[in-house]
Design an enzyme around this catalytic site. Structure first.
Site, PDB file in Angstrom:
ATOM      1  N   LYS A 159       5.574 -12.272   6.572  1.00  0.00           N
ATOM      2  CA  LYS A 159       6.296 -11.385   6.776  1.00  0.00           C
ATOM      3  C   LYS A 159       5.174 -10.297   8.149  1.00  0.00           C
ATOM      4  O   LYS A 159       3.923  -9.846   7.754  1.00  0.00           O
ATOM      5  CB  LYS A 159       6.012 -10.132   5.720  1.00  0.00           C
ATOM      6  CG  LYS A 159       6.698  -9.248   5.885  1.00  0.00           C
ATOM      7  CD  LYS A 159       6.828  -8.658   3.473  1.00  0.00           C
ATOM      8  CE  LYS A 159       6.111  -6.972   3.226  1.00  0.00           C
ATOM      9  NZ  LYS A 159       4.869  -6.546   4.336  1.00  0.00           N
ATOM     10  N   ASP A 190      16.271   5.762  10.849  1.00  0.00           N
ATOM     11  CA  ASP A 190      16.982   6.484  11.697  1.00  0.00           C
ATOM     12  C   ASP A 190      18.353   7.118  11.568  1.00  0.00           C
ATOM     13  O   ASP A 190      19.140   6.118  10.489  1.00  0.00           O
ATOM     14  CB  ASP A 190      16.331   6.493  12.874  1.00  0.00           C
ATOM     15  CG  ASP A 190      16.180   6.853  13.792  1.00  0.00           C
ATOM     16  OD1 ASP A 190      16.912   7.986  13.941  1.00  0.00           O
ATOM     17  OD2 ASP A 190      15.231   6.641  14.518  1.00  0.00           O
ATOM     18  N   THR A 250       7.345   0.684  -3.822  1.00  0.00           N
ATOM     19  CA  THR A 250       6.377   0.121  -5.208  1.00  0.00           C
ATOM     20  C   THR A 250       5.334   0.685  -5.111  1.00  0.00           C
ATOM     21  O   THR A 250       4.100   0.481  -6.066  1.00  0.00           O
ATOM     22  CB  THR A 250       6.019  -1.671  -5.200  1.00  0.00           C
ATOM     23  OG1 THR A 250       5.712  -1.989  -3.778  1.00  0.00           O
ATOM     24  CG2 THR A 250       7.006  -2.162  -5.518  1.00  0.00           C
ATOM     25  N   ARG A 278      -2.650  -9.331   0.108  1.00  0.00           N
ATOM     26  CA  ARG A 278      -3.820  -9.336  -0.703  1.00  0.00           C
ATOM     27  C   ARG A 278      -4.192 -10.342  -1.035  1.00  0.00           C
ATOM     28  O   ARG A 278      -5.553 -10.877  -1.106  1.00  0.00           O
ATOM     29  CB  ARG A 278      -4.190  -7.742  -0.452  1.00  0.00           C
ATOM     30  CG  ARG A 278      -4.444  -7.060   0.471  1.00  0.00           C
ATOM     31  CD  ARG A 278      -4.179  -5.059   0.374  1.00  0.00           C
ATOM     32  NE  ARG A 278      -2.954  -5.389  -0.674  1.00  0.00           N
ATOM     33  CZ  ARG A 278      -2.799  -3.668  -0.903  1.00  0.00           C
ATOM     34  NH1 ARG A 278      -4.048  -2.945  -0.545  1.00  0.00           N
ATOM     35  NH2 ARG A 278      -1.592  -3.084  -1.340  1.00  0.00           N
TER      36      ARG A 278
HETATM   37  O1  C5P Z   1      -1.781  -6.967  -0.255  1.00  0.00           O
HETATM   38  P1  C5P Z   1       0.033  -6.883  -0.995  1.00  0.00           P
HETATM   39  O2  C5P Z   1       0.329  -7.799  -1.872  1.00  0.00           O
HETATM   40  O3  C5P Z   1       0.200  -4.581  -1.849  1.00  0.00           O
HETATM   41  O4  C5P Z   1       0.946  -6.344   0.194  1.00  0.00           O
HETATM   42  C1  C5P Z   1       1.948  -6.035   0.030  1.00  0.00           C
HETATM   43  C2  C5P Z   1       2.985  -6.257   0.902  1.00  0.00           C
HETATM   44  O5  C5P Z   1       4.590  -5.679   0.429  1.00  0.00           O
HETATM   45  C3  C5P Z   1       2.276  -4.644   2.077  1.00  0.00           C
HETATM   46  O6  C5P Z   1       3.169  -5.965   3.734  1.00  0.00           O
HETATM   47  C4  C5P Z   1       3.891  -3.688   1.595  1.00  0.00           C
HETATM   48  O7  C5P Z   1       4.188  -3.029   3.436  1.00  0.00           O
HETATM   49  C5  C5P Z   1       4.870  -4.943   1.674  1.00  0.00           C
HETATM   50  N1  C5P Z   1       6.173  -3.613   1.068  1.00  0.00           N
HETATM   51  C6  C5P Z   1       5.806  -2.602  -0.537  1.00  0.00           C
HETATM   52  N2  C5P Z   1       6.648  -2.589  -0.367  1.00  0.00           N
HETATM   53  C7  C5P Z   1       7.758  -2.302  -0.386  1.00  0.00           C
HETATM   54  C8  C5P Z   1       8.016  -3.350   0.318  1.00  0.00           C
HETATM   55  C9  C5P Z   1       7.321  -3.392   1.621  1.00  0.00           C
HETATM   56  O8  C5P Z   1       4.922  -3.208  -0.119  1.00  0.00           O
HETATM   57  N3  C5P Z   1       8.883  -1.792  -1.053  1.00  0.00           N
END
Ligand code: C5P
Length: 233
Positions: free
Chosen positions: A32, A64, A119, A210
């Site tokens: 992603k 948008d 989230t 992460r």
């Molecule tokens: O590091 P972590 O596991 O928290 O990364 C979650 C990824 O998912 C990040 O790239 C974040 O931008 C993305 N994301 C999210 N919540 C959403 C949509 C995308 O955390 N609703």
């Protein structure tokens, strides 16, 4: 075989992203690319990751006016991305325009999904925005809107996945970020779950950032998650 894992390459340079991607296997995981990497490096990121053989989700969460979002998702599809997303709160006209624009591109099979409630947000954050619905109610409403607007699925927390898989049926894709391993800290995510909980609740894809990219050996963490997903006991 491809697993449900989508690894978030949240880096600011192509070199860092490639260093991480090269430790991963395109036959096991998808990737992603989000706002940070895409804003820093632009579309050349896709050439590089596609050359390594990965399916890539462009996570720019477009929000948008309908014409602008429709043009943006077509531009994403022209980059060969596997999935692109919008914010469901952009509304029906915006989502229908985006879905119709993609459908006109006969050669394109890019999936179009919508973010419901981030989230990182909980009830108190919604209240501050003047939204009195609970996160679950809000997610249910936005998922129904996305589905009836012709989208392929939604991004939601694992905590809402069971409700949405009942509400929307098995064909509707559920992508769940906020995934954490038992020993991880939640960080800025509020509504978190482990990979196995999320799959048991009906997730189709698990977005992990992460917990994988920060690991000493990302491939080993991926393999242990995949192993546990295929034989939970
Ligand atoms: O590091 P972590 O596991 O928290 O990364 C979650 C990824 O998912 C990040 O790239 C974040 O931008 C993305 N994301 C999210 N919540 C959403 C949509 C995308 O955390 N609703």
């Amino acid at each position: 075989m491809l697993s449900p894992l989508i690894i978030a390459l949240d880096y600011s340079s192509l070199n860092e992203a490639l260093a991480c991607a090269q430790k991963l296997d395109p036959t096991k995981v998808r990737l992603k690319v989000g706002k940070q990497l895409f804003t820093s490096e632009g579309p050349r990121v896709f050439d590089a990751l596609h050359r390594l053989g990965f399916d890539v989700f462009l996570d720019l969460k477009f929000h948008d006016i309908p014409n602008t979002v429709a043009s943006a998702v077509v531009a994403a599809a022209d980059l060969g991305v596997w999935m692109v997303n919008v914010h469901a709160s952009g509304g029906r006209l915006m989502m229908e325009a985006a879905a119709a624009a993609l459908a006109k591109r006969a050669s394109v099979c890019t999936q179009l999904t919508a973010v419901t409630v981030l989230t990182s947000m909980d009830r108190a954050d919604l209240l501050e925005l003047g939204i009195s619905e609970t996160p679950a109610e809000r997610v249910g409403r936005l998922a129904a809107l996305a589905q009836s607007s012709g989208l392929d699925g939604v991004v939601c927390s694992a905590q809402e996945a069971a409700m949405l898989s009942r509400q929307c049926g098995p064909e509707f894709v559920l992508i769940t970020p906020g995934i954490r391993l038992p020993h991880d800290s939640a960080g800025d995510q509020r509504r978190v779950a482990t990979p196995w909980d999320a799959m048991a609740r009906g997730s189709t894809y698990l977005v992990m950032g992460r917990s994988i990219t920060g690991a000493h050996n990302p491939a080993a963490v991926v393999d242990s998650i995949i192993g546990k997903l295929s034989s939970p006991n």
